[in-house]
Design a protein around this motif. Structure first.
Motif, PDB file in Angstrom:
ATOM      1  N   ASP A  16       0.638  -1.350  -0.162  1.00 10.96           N
ATOM      2  CA  ASP A  16       0.129  -0.051   0.085  1.00 10.96           C
ATOM      3  C   ASP A  16       0.774   1.235   0.149  1.00 10.96           C
ATOM      4  N   ILE A  17       1.770   1.280   0.959  1.00 13.12           N
ATOM      5  CA  ILE A  17       2.800   2.398   0.922  1.00 13.12           C
ATOM      6  C   ILE A  17       3.349   2.439  -0.319  1.00 13.12           C
ATOM      7  N   LEU A  18       3.896   1.705  -1.038  1.00 11.82           N
ATOM      8  CA  LEU A  18       4.663   1.704  -2.159  1.00 11.82           C
ATOM      9  C   LEU A  18       3.767   2.327  -3.342  1.00 11.82           C
ATOM     10  N   GLU A  19       2.458   1.560  -3.437  1.00 11.45           N
ATOM     11  CA  GLU A  19       1.400   2.103  -4.365  1.00 11.45           C
ATOM     12  C   GLU A  19       1.287   3.422  -4.324  1.00 11.45           C
ATOM     13  N   ASP A  20       1.011   3.933  -2.898  1.00 12.11           N
ATOM     14  CA  ASP A  20       0.702   5.267  -2.808  1.00 12.11           C
ATOM     15  C   ASP A  20       2.027   6.440  -3.624  1.00 12.11           C
ATOM     16  N   PHE A  21       3.405   5.871  -3.010  1.00  9.47           N
ATOM     17  CA  PHE A  21       4.393   6.578  -3.750  1.00  9.47           C
ATOM     18  C   PHE A  21       4.359   6.564  -5.226  1.00  9.47           C
ATOM     19  N   VAL A  22       3.980   5.322  -5.795  1.00  9.79           N
ATOM     20  CA  VAL A  22       4.200   5.063  -7.258  1.00  9.79           C
ATOM     21  C   VAL A  22       3.252   6.153  -7.709  1.00  9.79           C
ATOM     22  N   THR A  23       1.945   6.085  -7.324  1.00 11.78           N
ATOM     23  CA  THR A  23       0.840   6.787  -8.057  1.00 11.78           C
ATOM     24  C   THR A  23       0.921   8.425  -7.884  1.00 11.78           C
ATOM     25  N   GLN A  24       1.978   8.715  -6.900  1.00 13.49           N
ATOM     26  CA  GLN A  24       2.454  10.239  -6.749  1.00 13.49           C
ATOM     27  C   GLN A  24       3.281  10.745  -8.007  1.00 13.49           C
ATOM     28  N   ASP A  25       4.020   9.758  -8.525  1.00  9.12           N
ATOM     29  CA  ASP A  25       4.854  10.278  -9.440  1.00  9.12           C
ATOM     30  C   ASP A  25       4.847  10.090 -10.866  1.00  9.12           C
ATOM     31  N   ASP A  26       4.873  11.188 -11.464  1.00  4.03           N
ATOM     32  CA  ASP A  26       4.352  11.342 -12.869  1.00  4.03           C
ATOM     33  C   ASP A  26       5.142  10.264 -13.980  1.00  4.03           C
ATOM     34  N   ARG A  27       6.353   9.905 -13.225  1.00  7.12           N
ATOM     35  CA  ARG A  27       7.048   9.221 -14.283  1.00  7.12           C
ATOM     36  C   ARG A  27       6.969   7.847 -14.312  1.00  7.12           C
ATOM     37  N   LEU A  28       6.056   7.387 -13.600  1.00  8.03           N
ATOM     38  CA  LEU A  28       5.767   5.766 -13.276  1.00  8.03           C
ATOM     39  C   LEU A  28       4.414   5.410 -13.617  1.00  8.03           C
TER      40      LEU A  28
ATOM     41  N   ALA B  93      11.116   5.936   3.169  1.00  9.00           N
ATOM     42  CA  ALA B  93      10.553   7.171   3.281  1.00  9.00           C
ATOM     43  C   ALA B  93      10.659   7.675   1.796  1.00  9.00           C
ATOM     44  N   ILE B  94       9.665   8.730   1.621  1.00  8.19           N
ATOM     45  CA  ILE B  94       9.313   8.921   0.319  1.00  8.19           C
ATOM     46  C   ILE B  94      10.432   9.759  -0.326  1.00  8.19           C
ATOM     47  N   GLU B  95      11.368  10.598   0.399  1.00 10.38           N
ATOM     48  CA  GLU B  95      12.535  11.071  -0.039  1.00 10.38           C
ATOM     49  C   GLU B  95      13.549  10.092  -0.779  1.00 10.38           C
ATOM     50  N   ARG B  96      13.680   9.061  -0.027  1.00 14.59           N
ATOM     51  CA  ARG B  96      14.420   7.803  -0.422  1.00 14.59           C
ATOM     52  C   ARG B  96      13.775   7.156  -1.679  1.00 14.59           C
ATOM     53  N   PHE B  97      12.715   6.980  -1.768  1.00 19.24           N
ATOM     54  CA  PHE B  97      11.933   6.466  -2.906  1.00 19.24           C
ATOM     55  C   PHE B  97      12.270   7.257  -3.946  1.00 19.24           C
ATOM     56  N   LEU B  98      12.082   8.507  -3.940  1.00 21.79           N
ATOM     57  CA  LEU B  98      12.297   9.492  -5.156  1.00 21.79           C
ATOM     58  C   LEU B  98      13.755   9.375  -5.627  1.00 21.79           C
ATOM     59  N   LEU B  99      14.740   9.494  -4.743  1.00 25.49           N
ATOM     60  CA  LEU B  99      15.962   9.129  -5.197  1.00 25.49           C
ATOM     61  C   LEU B  99      16.117   7.906  -5.979  1.00 25.49           C
ATOM     62  N   SER B 100      15.506   6.807  -5.625  1.00 26.71           N
ATOM     63  CA  SER B 100      15.511   5.379  -6.334  1.00 26.71           C
ATOM     64  C   SER B 100      15.176   5.615  -7.890  1.00 26.71           C
ATOM     65  N   VAL B 101      13.684   6.346  -7.722  1.00 28.28           N
ATOM     66  CA  VAL B 101      13.098   6.463  -9.009  1.00 28.28           C
ATOM     67  C   VAL B 101      14.143   7.368  -9.807  1.00 28.28           C
ATOM     68  N   ASN B 102      14.580   8.341  -9.501  1.00 27.73           N
ATOM     69  CA  ASN B 102      15.649   9.268 -10.360  1.00 27.73           C
ATOM     70  C   ASN B 102      16.736   8.471 -10.909  1.00 27.73           C
ATOM     71  N   LYS B 103      17.322   7.440 -10.200  1.00 28.87           N
ATOM     72  CA  LYS B 103      18.288   6.437 -10.631  1.00 28.87           C
ATOM     73  C   LYS B 103      17.557   5.596 -11.695  1.00 28.87           C
ATOM     74  N   ALA B 104      16.356   5.099 -11.510  1.00 25.74           N
ATOM     75  CA  ALA B 104      15.769   4.263 -12.616  1.00 25.74           C
ATOM     76  C   ALA B 104      15.617   5.169 -13.787  1.00 25.74           C
ATOM     77  N   TRP B 105      15.172   6.371 -13.613  1.00 24.68           N
ATOM     78  CA  TRP B 105      14.796   7.079 -14.865  1.00 24.68           C
ATOM     79  C   TRP B 105      15.980   7.338 -15.515  1.00 24.68           C
ATOM     80  N   LYS B 106      17.264   7.636 -15.099  1.00 23.32           N
ATOM     81  CA  LYS B 106      18.581   7.821 -15.530  1.00 23.32           C
ATOM     82  C   LYS B 106      18.814   6.471 -16.619  1.00 23.32           C
ATOM     83  N   PHE B 107      18.533   5.431 -15.731  1.00 29.02           N
ATOM     84  CA  PHE B 107      18.891   4.093 -16.279  1.00 29.02           C
ATOM     85  C   PHE B 107      18.044   3.629 -17.606  1.00 29.02           C
TER      86      PHE B 107
END
Length: 241
Positions: free
Chosen positions: A17-29, A104-118
């Motif tokens: 549930d936490i991850l789904e909430d984070f994912v749906t808040q990120d327009d890149r995912l 934490a949401i900040e740490r999640f966003l950092l991971s998504v930044n890495k995924a986006w670059k990759f």
């Protein structure tokens, strides 16, 4: 902007549930699946492939590592686990990142930044393609593509992982490197006066000491570039007809 298709695989309902909430808040995912175990995920991903999975390591049945070994072409992975001791094994599995629960949401966003670059930085896109015969290019901003005319650019400023393109009418901030944009600009019309600034030569109002003035803006010239820059501008050779 093409979103990254992703799935969540975790046996803990709260974690999902936490991850789904984070994912749906990120327009890149774009979330394509939320699975409670690896076997369920294998079936789902066969029907609906994804580019990225948020994968728990300790799950009943197949573990996260075993799940990856069953796949011929596994997606990119961000591991999620409550056990710090799995970090090394996670990185040895070529994971993009390793998130320790509670996430934490900040740490999640950092991971998504890495995924986006990759997943996106090496993929050619229409927005990145510029012909030397064009008098414009497109950048990704404000959830879409923004057309930038070379002749309208006053200067470009680096902002860490972003750049600000200042034109006669507006400013546009886009996720890009200043070096990457420098390669797109027509030769002979722009000059990188500083590691953080590129200027349109025709837009310069004056040069005073180590400062370039463009209208009311004052931009620094690096000491290494100043003499060569002033000589080229004074000669007029940099302006391509």
């Amino acid at each position: 902007m093409k979103k990254i298709s992703c799935a969540i695989i975790d046996d803990e309902p709260i974690a999902r549930d936490i991850l789904e909430d984070f994912v749906t808040q990120d327009d890149r995912l774009s979330l394509q699946g939320n699975y409670k175990n690896a076997k369920e995920a294998l079936k789902g991903i066969m029907v609906q492939p994804v580019e990225l999975v948020f994968l728990d390591i300790n799950m009943p049945g197949l573990t996260g590592f075993q799940f990856l070994k069953t796949m011929t072409n596994p997606p990119a992975v961000i591991f999620t686990t409550a056990y710090r001791e799995h970090a090394l094994e996670g990185f040895e599995a070529n994971a993009i990142d390793y998130l320790l629960k509670p996430i934490a949401i900040e740490r999640f966003l950092l991971s998504v930044n890495k995924a986006w670059k990759f997943l996106r930085s090496s993929v050619p896109e229409v927005a990145e393609a510029v012909s030397n015969t064009n008098d414009f290019f497109f950048v990704k901003a404000d959830g879409g593509l923004v057309k930038i005319l070379f002749a309208e650019i006053l200067f470009i400023e680096a902002l860490k992982e972003y750049v600000k393109i200042v034109t006669k009418e507006k400013s546009v901030i886009t996720y890009h490197t200043i070096s990457g944009l420098e390669d797109k600009l027509p030769a002979g019309k722009f000059y990188r006066i500083h590691r953080s600034y590129i200027v349109n030569i025709k837009a310069i109002t004056s040069i005073e000491g180590f400062t370039v003035k463009i209208n009311k803006e004052e931009l620094p010239i690096s000491r290494n570039e100043r003499d060569a820059f002033v000589e080229i501008v004074a000669s007029g050779k940099i302006i391509a007809k």
